[in-house]
Design an enzyme around this catalytic site. Structure first.
Site, short mmCIF file in Angstrom:
data_model
loop_
_atom_site.label_atom_id
_atom_site.label_comp_id
_atom_site.label_asym_id
_atom_site.label_seq_id
_atom_site.Cartn_x
_atom_site.Cartn_y
_atom_site.Cartn_z
N GLY A 1 63.02 23.84 0.89
CA GLY A 1 63.29 22.48 0.43
C GLY A 1 63.05 22.29 -1.06
O GLY A 1 63.15 21.18 -1.58
N THR B 1 68.95 26.58 -2.79
CA THR B 1 70.37 26.67 -2.46
C THR B 1 71.19 25.79 -3.41
O THR B 1 72.25 26.20 -3.90
CB THR B 1 70.60 26.27 -1.00
N GLY C 1 62.81 30.08 1.64
CA GLY C 1 61.55 29.95 0.92
C GLY C 1 60.35 30.13 1.85
O GLY C 1 60.47 30.09 3.08
N1 LIG Z 1 69.20 19.63 -8.25
C1 LIG Z 1 69.18 18.80 -7.22
N2 LIG Z 1 69.70 17.57 -7.35
C2 LIG Z 1 69.67 16.72 -6.31
N3 LIG Z 1 69.17 17.01 -5.12
C3 LIG Z 1 68.63 18.22 -4.93
C4 LIG Z 1 68.62 19.19 -5.97
N4 LIG Z 1 68.03 20.28 -5.49
C5 LIG Z 1 67.70 20.02 -4.20
N5 LIG Z 1 68.07 18.79 -3.86
C6 LIG Z 1 67.87 18.15 -2.56
O1 LIG Z 1 66.95 18.88 -1.83
C7 LIG Z 1 67.50 19.36 -0.61
C8 LIG Z 1 66.97 20.75 -0.30
O2 LIG Z 1 67.41 21.67 -1.26
P1 LIG Z 1 67.83 23.15 -0.89
O3 LIG Z 1 68.58 23.15 0.38
O4 LIG Z 1 68.44 23.70 -2.07
O5 LIG Z 1 66.43 23.79 -0.62
P2 LIG Z 1 66.10 25.32 -0.41
O6 LIG Z 1 65.11 25.66 -1.46
O7 LIG Z 1 67.34 26.09 -0.35
O8 LIG Z 1 65.38 25.34 0.98
P3 LIG Z 1 65.42 26.41 2.13
O9 LIG Z 1 64.48 27.48 1.76
O10 LIG Z 1 64.96 25.65 3.29
O11 LIG Z 1 66.81 26.83 2.26
C9 LIG Z 1 68.98 19.35 -0.83
O12 LIG Z 1 69.66 19.18 0.37
C10 LIG Z 1 69.15 18.16 -1.76
O13 LIG Z 1 69.18 16.98 -1.02
MG LIG Z 2 68.33 27.11 0.99
#
Ligand SMILES: Nc1ncnc2c1ncn2[C@@H]1O[C@H](COP(=O)(O)OP(=O)(O)OP(=O)(O)O)[C@@H](O)[C@H]1O
Ligand SMILES: [Mg+2]
Length: 1006
Positions: A105, A109, A386
């Site tokens: 989170g 991604t 993560g």
């Molecule tokens: N740069 C950003 N701008 C706006 N919202 C963001 C941004 N980065 C993350 N988010 C919000 O946070 C949420 C989680 O981000 P993301 O899916 O990239 O997490 P992750 O690090 O890939 O987690 P995981 O390890 O569970 O896959 C996204 O769905 C989005 O709503």
């Molecule tokens: Mg992710």
């Protein structure tokens, strides 16, 4: 550093902190988060805090600001690091990778997607269609992968449940030409069970919510999520996810990427089959399990394109080979349920891997030949699950967290340890900085024979019934003394841990309690061979392809497959090796709170992440260290053009000395340190300035090279032209010579030829000799003429000249010039013309000679004349070289009229055969006569008269005008009139008659 941001937004680079301390670090991170500045540098590392709201910082304008810029020219951003990785790849042909880490989170991604978008936006300036296609595929593949590999968890609504490492391949121009995706351990247990508050993979919900009525009917599905056991846990969850809309987006993306319609259909059928499998129940009849619903089985068989009884058999029996015999062993109810779930998980996992491999087929680099396209370089982007801690952490969390330990170790290796070791190696004064090295935890998990994975594998290998508790027992006995491992048995006072169920690992990122329940099963990952054969025998080719090992017969399958944990470990080691071989760039993601709130900056949570990510140590190392280092040789190679001491080559004893001289020349000596083999530059500005100086010089060097090259080209062209001219000259000379040779050959002995070479055919001259040939022929003709003339007696010469003059004057204008006969000229003195009177004429002529002192007689002849009174009379004319006399033959040739030749202005004759001639005089008193001859009669003497007169005039360098016309114009005492010649049949001899405009000379026709 980034000067564009004012200090109200905090410090853009943590390196600029006044003191390196946790409070100051946290204060800066919070300030920036609250001001909407989610990115901050630590040197070349980007620290990113999830904003949990949409920010307007990823648009075209922002991309333009970062394109081609150095890292420190612009405020911190993902784009800055993406550009740095791209530039390194392009400038130095180095493979680079961007490693994105952080807990679930934290925004990994999302970051990976923005990086990909940036790279797509700045490449392919010439808009080549093929490159656009590749980029589109790379971008579109994300959404498909997320639909099948992501799920809502308690930490993240779109949590990646698989690891993804994507290589983007570039050609020598820096345009993306393809890519490859590696996927790591999909959390497939999620297919059959989820924790409260979580969902299965998005794909199931998307299908049920977004699929058309007709499609669902064909899959025997209904919209209601709670009807399906495998997904009903998360059915009621409220979230921002719009599954129906996503369904369409994903379906479109699959189409665009190039999935065939039957492939897409199969994907949906598999999803449907899994949902139906989940609803299958077994009833026990005595000891024997039976299928509760035959209808469900036939639906599953239909969706998987296989036979109902075979599905039933695979679910209820297991084929076992005992020696040579093959028997069907009935499952217990527990085994049947286990088999069903394992089957459901396996087909989903296969589906996912198949999707990845299909995407790879499509995006892989095609037609790339390094000899033509140059070196093919890659940028890798790693977005992996993560670090995570759940209420109940199982085998999957164990693997995921181990993966994060490995990546942290890589970070330590590359950024902290390697850096410090390098300073030592290079002999640069250095204050050692302590950091926590997690190698000990990595070893705890992966060490051969002693690590948790080895112990787990050992347990799985045991014959007989092995339980999870027995595995825990083995851990306790083997790892009891390890500082990062504990369990209730080892620490009885620790009430958090349950006896015989939990163990705890003290990860670098925090303590995690794992429940051993399911470890053995998940590690063995048993899927009965019967299911593999069932799928291999499917009549759906797409499905059949996913299960190639199903073709093995039961007796062939003996080798024990690698366990899930070992497979995962191996793939992690390979991944880390791959990353370590590339130039790494880091994005460290931080999750500000657990509520997905854009407002809350949870100090405690963030501090914890900053700690375990080792960011403070990163700052310390960075501050103490140098932003850039390079071997002297490479450094010189890149910057030698900046200084006159090093360009184009230095004459100093070593590259090190040359670099020192160069640096001093630029005035950077206080910002660098000289190691044994490398130069170290402290601040990025210095490097940036060097780059700028280089860029300026490059223009001049390019111009210089162009100048030299143009000069070379011109010289080459000049030489070629000169050579061509020489060849032409020689060729021409050869042509001329051979012409001359040929001429002299043909005309050889010409003097002795009877016709003096008249018959000789001239050879065709080369073009340049056209004029020469004309001249040569003229010379030849003159020579031949002279040869001919030589044979003529001197006395005949006047006559010949007169004939030539007559020909020149009259040729082609009059017939019969009388050239064939001898021209006697003085006809009055010759007998034939004047048989009786010549005796009278000669004394008159002599008398005139005495009186008028003429030298030669040119011509004399009887004539018939007509005068202005139309009087026709027979007369004679006598022409000497001084006068023209008109005489009367009937009066002893008495001179009737004397015209001095200098008064004679011209002659007119007709173009016929007649003998008319008109003498024009200065005083316009023309004399009109017709020549008469006696013997033979009608002899043509006009040619002779004209010839001798013209010849005579020529000898006196005077011109005599001769007109050839009919009628002839004349002037009689100033009065204009004409004489026309007419032929009459009955005319005995020529005679003049008058007509309106003058006279007619009638001549006899013949
Ligand atoms: N740069 C950003 N701008 C706006 N919202 C963001 C941004 N980065 C993350 N988010 C919000 O946070 C949420 C989680 O981000 P993301 O899916 O990239 O997490 P992750 O690090 O890939 O987690 P995981 O390890 O569970 O896959 C996204 O769905 C989005 O709503
Ligand atoms: Mg992710």
């Amino acid at each position: 550093m980034a000067e564009q941001e004012s200090l109200e937004f905090g410090k853009a680079d943590f390196v600029l902190m006044d003191t390196v301390s946790m409070p100051e670090f946290m204060a800066n991170l919070r300030l920036r988060f609250e001001k909407g500045r989610i990115y901050t540098f630590i040197g070349e590392v980007v620290v990113s805090v999830n904003p949990y709201k949409l920010l307007n910082i990823y648009g075209r304008d922002t991309i333009e600001q970062y394109k081609g810029r150095e890292l420190y020219e612009r405020p911190p951003h993902l784009f800055a690091i993406a550009d740095a990785a791209y530039k390194a790849m392009k400038r130095r042909s180095k493979d680079t990778c961007i490693v994105i880490s952080g807990e679930s989170g934290a925004g990994k991604t999302e970051a990976s997607k923005y990086i990909m978008q940036y790279i797509a936006a700045i490449t392919n300036p010439s808009q080549r269609a093929e490159i656009e296609r590749v980029k589109n595929m790379l971008l579109k593949s994300n959404c498909v992968l997320e639909a099948f590999g992501n799920a809502k968890t308690n930490r993240n609504d779109n949590s990646s449940r698989f690891g993804k490492y994507m290589d983007i391949n570039f050609d020598f121009k820096g345009d993306p030409i393809g890519g490859h995706i590696n996927n790591y351990l999909l959390e497939k247990s999620r297919v059959i069970v989820q924790q409260p508050g979580e969902r299965s993979f998005h794909s199931f919900y998307q299908l049920l919510q977004g699929g058309s009525e007709q499609m669902l009917r064909s899959l025997h599905l209904q919209k209601s999520l709670s009807s399906y056991n495998y997904i009903h846990v998360g059915a009621q969850l409220k979230s921002s996810i719009n599954d129906a809309a996503e369904f369409k987006v994903v379906a479109d993306a699959m189409k665009v990427i190039g999935f065939q319609p039957e492939e897409i259909q199969t994907v949906y059928k598999i999803l449907g089959a899994i949902l139906h499998l989940g609803n299958l129940k077994f009833v026990v009849d005595g000891d024997v399990p039976l299928l509760e619903s035959g209808r469900l089985v036939s639906i599953i068989a239909e969706l998987l394109s296989t036979k109902t009884d075979m599905v039933e058999k695979a679910l209820l029996y297991r084929t076992v080979a005992t020696g040579r015999d093959v028997i069907d062993k009935q499952h217990t109810e527990q085994e049947a349920s286990y088999g069903r779930d394992a089957f459901a998980k396996a087909i989903y996992e296969r589906l996912f891997c198949w999707i990845v491999s299909r995407i790879n087929d499509i995006i892989e680099v095609k037609n790339s030949d390094t000899t033509i396209h140059g070196k093919n370089t890659v940028i890798g982007v790693l977005d992996i699950y993560g670090f995570e801690i759940f209420d109940n952490n199982s085998f999957e969390q164990f693997c995921i967290n181990y993966c994060n330990e490995k990546l942290q170790q890589l970070f330590i290796q590359l950024v902290l340890k390697q850096e410090q070791e390098e300073y030592q190696r290079e002999g640069i004064p250095w204050k050692h900085i302590d950091y926590f090295n997690n190698q000990i935890i990595v070893d705890l998990v992966e060490q051969q024979h002693k690590g948790i994975i080895a112990i787990l594998d050992d347990a799985c290998m045991n014959v007989g019934k092995v339980t999870d508790e027995m595995f825990l027992e083995a851990l306790n006995s083997k790892l009891g003394k390890h500082g990062h491992f504990s369990s209730r048995k080892l620490c009885a006072s620790d009430k958090i841990l349950e006896f015989d169920r939990d163990f705890r690992i003290r990860h670098y990122a925090g303590d995690v309690v794992y429940s051993v329940v399911g470890f053995i099963d998940k590690n063995k990952d048993t899927l009965f061979q019967d299911f593999k054969r069932l799928m291999y025998n499917s009549s759906n080719p797409v499905l059949k392809n996913m299960w190639p090992e199903g073709k093995l017969s039961i007796t062939e399958v003996t080798k024990r497959p690698l366990t899930a944990a070992t497979l995962f470990k191996n793939s992690m080691i390979a991944l880390v090796d791959n990353l370590a071989s590339k130039e790494p760039y880091y994005v460290r993601c931080i999750k500000p709170n657990d509520k997905k709130s854009p407002q809350i900056f949870d100090d405690e949570r963030c501090r914890h992440q900053v700690e375990y990510l080792g960011l403070l140590e990163n700052v310390r190392v960075r501050r103490a260290g140098f932003a850039f280092r390079q071997t002297y040789e490479k450094f010189l190679h890149r910057y030698k053009m900046i200084s006159e001491f090093t360009w184009p080559n230095h004459d100093l004893p070593s590259d090190k000395e040359a670099v020192k001289k160069l640096i001093k020349h630029c005035g950077f000596q206080d910002d660098v340190a000289y190691g044994k083999t490398k130069i170290f530059i402290r601040t990025p500005q210095t490097l940036f300035t060097l780059e700028e100086l280089r860029a300026q010089m490059l223009v001049r060097i390019v111009l210089f090279l162009q100048k030299v090259w143009r000069g070379t080209l011109a010289r080459m062209r000049y030489k070629r032209t000169k050579a061509a001219l020489t060849i032409i000259r020689y060729y021409r000379r050869y042509k001329v010579k051979s012409y001359i040779h040929e001429v002299s050959r043909r005309f050889h002995g010409i003097k002795t030829m009877r016709d003096h070479g008249k018959h000789v055919k001239w050879p065709a001259p080369p073009r340049v000799l056209y004029r020469f040939e004309e001249a040569l022929q003229a010379i030849f003709n003159r020579w031949r003429a002279s040869q001919l003339i030589k044979t003529i007696p001197a006395s005949d010469l006047p006559q010949v000249r007169a004939k030539v003059a007559a020909v020149e004057m009259l040729k082609g204008q009059r017939a019969d010039l009388g050239l064939q006969r001898a021209w006697e000229g003085n006809y009055l003195a010759s007998k034939p013309d004047t048989p009786q009177t010549s005796g009278t004429f000669v004394p008159v002529a002599n008398e005139l000679k005495r009186k008028d002192k003429y030298m030669n007689v040119l011509f004399s002849c009887h004539v018939r004349k007509v005068n202005r009174f139309s009087k026709v009379e027979d007369r004679a004319i006598f022409v000497t070289d001084r006068h023209l006399y008109k005489m009367d033959p009937t009066k002893q040739y008495k001179v009737m009229k004397t015209i001095p030749l200098y008064n004679l202005t011209g002659l007119s004759v007709s173009n016929g055969k007649d003998q008319l001639v008109v003498f024009h005089t200065k005083d316009n008193k023309d004399l009109i006569v017709c020549l008469f001859s006696k013997q033979p009669t009608h002899e043509s003497r006009i040619g002779e008269l004209v010839g001798v007169l013209v010849n005579h005039f020529k000898s006196e360098k005077r011109h005599l005008q001769v007109n050839v016309t009919n009628p002839v114009q004349c002037s009689l005492h100033g009065k204009k009139c004409t004489v026309s010649v007419e032929t009459r049949l009955n005319q005995p001899q020529p005679d003049f008659t008058k007509n309106r405009s003058g006279f007619i000379l009638s001549v006899p026709g013949n």
